[in-house]
Design a protein around this motif. Structure first.
Motif, mmCIF file in Angstrom:
data_model
loop_
_atom_site.group_PDB
_atom_site.id
_atom_site.type_symbol
_atom_site.label_atom_id
_atom_site.label_comp_id
_atom_site.label_asym_id
_atom_site.label_seq_id
_atom_site.Cartn_x
_atom_site.Cartn_y
_atom_site.Cartn_z
ATOM 1 N N SER A 160 -85.581 4.541 -31.673
ATOM 2 C CA SER A 160 -85.928 5.675 -32.532
ATOM 3 C C SER A 160 -86.022 6.956 -31.716
ATOM 4 C CB SER A 160 -87.240 5.412 -33.268
ATOM 5 O OG SER A 160 -88.305 5.203 -32.353
ATOM 6 N N GLU A 161 -86.576 6.842 -30.508
ATOM 7 C CA GLU A 161 -86.669 8.009 -29.616
ATOM 8 C C GLU A 161 -85.280 8.476 -29.215
ATOM 9 O OE1 GLU A 161 -86.229 9.601 -25.577
ATOM 10 O OE2 GLU A 161 -85.945 7.487 -26.115
ATOM 11 N N ARG A 162 -84.387 7.529 -28.934
ATOM 12 C CA ARG A 162 -83.018 7.874 -28.557
ATOM 13 C C ARG A 162 -82.291 8.532 -29.734
ATOM 14 N NH1 ARG A 162 -78.363 5.539 -29.507
ATOM 15 N NH2 ARG A 162 -76.578 6.049 -28.156
ATOM 16 N N ALA A 163 -82.488 8.018 -30.941
ATOM 17 C CA ALA A 163 -81.855 8.596 -32.124
ATOM 18 C C ALA A 163 -82.314 10.035 -32.335
ATOM 19 C CB ALA A 163 -82.164 7.749 -33.353
ATOM 20 N N GLU A 164 -83.591 10.293 -32.073
ATOM 21 C CA GLU A 164 -84.118 11.653 -32.204
ATOM 22 C C GLU A 164 -83.487 12.566 -31.163
ATOM 23 O OE1 GLU A 164 -86.053 14.959 -33.482
ATOM 24 O OE2 GLU A 164 -85.865 13.005 -34.485
ATOM 25 N N LYS A 167 -80.033 13.491 -32.284
ATOM 26 C CA LYS A 167 -80.126 14.426 -33.397
ATOM 27 C C LYS A 167 -80.391 15.841 -32.884
ATOM 28 C CE LYS A 167 -82.667 15.256 -37.721
ATOM 29 N NZ LYS A 167 -83.759 14.757 -38.609
ATOM 30 N N ARG A 168 -81.292 15.960 -31.917
ATOM 31 C CA ARG A 168 -81.590 17.271 -31.320
ATOM 32 C C ARG A 168 -80.361 17.873 -30.673
ATOM 33 N NH1 ARG A 168 -86.180 16.747 -27.093
ATOM 34 N NH2 ARG A 168 -85.649 18.953 -26.809
ATOM 35 N N THR A 171 -77.828 19.071 -33.271
ATOM 36 C CA THR A 171 -78.264 20.303 -33.932
ATOM 37 C C THR A 171 -78.201 21.506 -33.010
ATOM 38 O OG1 THR A 171 -79.768 19.035 -35.361
ATOM 39 C CG2 THR A 171 -80.181 21.415 -35.141
ATOM 40 N N TYR A 178 -84.778 16.695 -21.236
ATOM 41 C CA TYR A 178 -84.944 15.339 -21.729
ATOM 42 C C TYR A 178 -85.561 14.415 -20.683
ATOM 43 C CZ TYR A 178 -84.080 10.627 -23.284
ATOM 44 O OH TYR A 178 -84.252 9.310 -23.627
#
Length: 221
Positions: A160-164, A167-168, A171, A178
């Protein structure tokens, strides 16, 4: 010399050592062909009437597709981060006159202190570039790295952290701060800090993402 441009790493060159009685050797490229190198090293055994020699190659030939991918990472880093990716790999004060794309391609691939990776835009992205420092960090041969889904570089609990993170980057085109936990092929955990993750863009289209960080910013847990 014919080149296969369908992959980033298609060609390894065969070299012949011309051995002389004065112990000097002349190295010349004779042919190129596609090989699989599980250990990222090819040994060429050269036989002559009196000599047997082994020559080790650890760097893939800087063929057209590899140079193009390197240039893509360089231009995308410049566009989205606002500085030169070259500065992380070469001393621009002393090497300013050697910035030929073949030279920087080799410098980026062989760097012992800067990790550079990239992946494509498949639904579950796959690594399509990993320099020697990245291969060493993850304890994987190049052939294995280039078959690896990038999500497998993180533990299941960190997805989930990697997916966020992705996404960042999607965008904002890049992030320069990171930090996160990753896992190598043996299961050992390490934390990376101060990593820059940026989109790879060709003709205004995002074609992947890349990550670069220093080995000194890696902490084994």
């Amino acid at each position: 010399m014919e080149e296969n441009v369908s992959e980033v790493w298609p060609v390894t060159e065969v070299v012949v050592l011309h051995l002389h009685s004065n112990s000097s050797s002349d190295i010349s490229t004779t042919i190129s062909y596609t090989v699989t190198c599980p250990s990222n090293t090819m040994h060429v055994v050269v036989l002559s009437l009196l000599f047997v020699a082994t020559f080790s190659l650890s760097v893939p030939a800087a063929n057209t597709s590899l140079r193009q991918h390197t240039d893509l990472m360089r231009s995308s880093y410049r566009d989205f981060v606002g500085s030169s990716l070259d500065d992380l790999f070469v001393d621009t004060d002393t090497d300013s006159d050697t910035d030929v794309i073949g030279d920087i391609t080799t410098a980026m691939y062989t760097s012992p202190t800067t990790i550079l990776l990239s992946h494509d835009t498949q639904p579950s992205p796959v690594f399509n570039y990993a320099n020697l420092a990245a291969q060493k960090l993850f304890k994987l041969a190049l052939s294995d790295m280039l078959r690896m889904e990038s999500k497998d570089s993180a533990q299941p609990v960190a997805q989930s952290e990697r997916a966020e993170l992705l996404k960042r980057v999607t965008t904002n085109n890049c992030i320069t701060d990171y930090s996160g936990i990753r896992v190598d092929s043996t299961g050992a955990l390490f934390k990376i800090s101060k990593a820059t993750v940026f989109n790879l863009s060709s003709s205004s289209k995002v074609v992947g993402q890349a990550c670069v960080f220093k080995l000194s910013d890696v902490e084994y847990l």
